[in-house]
Scaffold this motif. Sequence first.
Motif, PDB file in Angstrom:
ATOM      1  N   TRP A  36       0.857  -1.185   0.000  1.00  0.00           N
ATOM      2  CA  TRP A  36       0.000   0.000   0.000  1.00  0.00           C
ATOM      3  C   TRP A  36       0.892   1.233   0.000  1.00  0.00           C
ATOM      4  N   THR A  37       0.778   2.068  -1.023  1.00  0.00           N
ATOM      5  CA  THR A  37       1.602   3.266  -1.153  1.00  0.00           C
ATOM      6  C   THR A  37       0.707   4.497  -1.154  1.00  0.00           C
ATOM      7  N   LYS A  43       7.352   4.648  -4.884  1.00  0.00           N
ATOM      8  CA  LYS A  43       6.855   3.297  -5.164  1.00  0.00           C
ATOM      9  C   LYS A  43       7.933   2.239  -4.989  1.00  0.00           C
ATOM     10  N   TRP A  44       9.183   2.655  -4.834  1.00  0.00           N
ATOM     11  CA  TRP A  44      10.289   1.699  -4.760  1.00  0.00           C
ATOM     12  C   TRP A  44      10.479   1.130  -3.363  1.00  0.00           C
ATOM     13  N   ARG A  45       9.794   1.674  -2.377  1.00  0.00           N
ATOM     14  CA  ARG A  45       9.925   1.200  -0.994  1.00  0.00           C
ATOM     15  C   ARG A  45       8.933   0.062  -0.765  1.00  0.00           C
ATOM     16  N   ARG A  48       8.255  -1.160   2.904  1.00  0.00           N
ATOM     17  CA  ARG A  48       7.428  -0.185   3.615  1.00  0.00           C
ATOM     18  C   ARG A  48       5.974  -0.306   3.173  1.00  0.00           C
ATOM     19  N   ALA A  49       5.751  -0.481   1.876  1.00  0.00           N
ATOM     20  CA  ALA A  49       4.388  -0.616   1.367  1.00  0.00           C
ATOM     21  C   ALA A  49       3.691  -1.834   1.970  1.00  0.00           C
ATOM     22  N   PRO A 231       1.172   1.345  -7.404  1.00  0.00           N
ATOM     23  CA  PRO A 231       2.610   1.607  -7.348  1.00  0.00           C
ATOM     24  C   PRO A 231       3.447   0.356  -7.084  1.00  0.00           C
ATOM     25  N   THR A 232       2.932  -0.568  -6.283  1.00  0.00           N
ATOM     26  CA  THR A 232       3.654  -1.825  -6.059  1.00  0.00           C
ATOM     27  C   THR A 232       3.724  -2.627  -7.348  1.00  0.00           C
TER      28      THR A 232
END
Length: 284
Positions: A36-37, A43-45, A48-49, A231-232
């Motif tokens: 989830w962003t 979007k590269w984390r 974290r998402a 984003p993922t």
Amino acid sequence: MSAQGLDLAGLRRVYGRAGSRWFYTRVARNARHWGWTEPGQSKWRLWRAQRQLEDVLGRKLALPAGARVLDAGCGAGVVARAMALRFGLAVTGVDVLDFHLAEAARLSARARMGDRTVFRFGDFHRLPFDDGEFDGAYSMETLVHSYDPPRALAELHRVLRPGGRLVLLGPMSTGPLDEMEPGARALIEPYLDAMTMTGSKVYHAGNLSRLLTEAGFEVEEALDATPYYLPTSEAVYAYFRLPWEILRRFGDPAKWLNLRSTVEMYGVREHVAWYVHTAVKPSR
């Protein structure tokens, strides 16, 4: 697999091959779910998402510390431990794959969370629990594997106490497969078959709320969360498109189904919606 039975061999093929298990362990840090962003975030984390998606689940469950919660399709127990650690819930996870349960128990013991997370064999179409045993339940992207979603929802309803809460998170087609234009269906149906996503042939963005109601739930919210998930999809496609092409051409692609999944999910993105459904078992 019959229409009335669990495709255990298919699930083992998806999750049990060495390549898939390596991917989940080394790349996804034992998680089996998307991310989830928030708007404005990178979007590269990806890790974290994933943690943020777990937090979305915990907030939607909205249960007090100590509440008893069922994780329907627990995998390696990453989400169960997040619910226990960050929200104070007492989580029982069920899964039909023995290696998932062994991994979940091992990781919880290593984290000294064996008293707050319990894992046992269980098919969510016929759960080994008494009526009203749980305050809450959730499926983190596992209902897609249901061979009979109405039956699974009825079982989740049965094991919840009156007033108990259910949260379903995961992907689904934007509409019925038989109403898609032929090109779209030809793209998405082989993907569902390869990934043993039998439930996704039954429910979709247009009917899951109705199925929940028919199972006895009151639907609080059906959130189209696709913008938070995309984003993922974009990031994992960029990361793994080339590795997948190399493995597909020169290796054994059957060993890497979940690497294939991360890439092909992007290819079907126009026909997939990601939802968070929150429902309650009425008290009356």
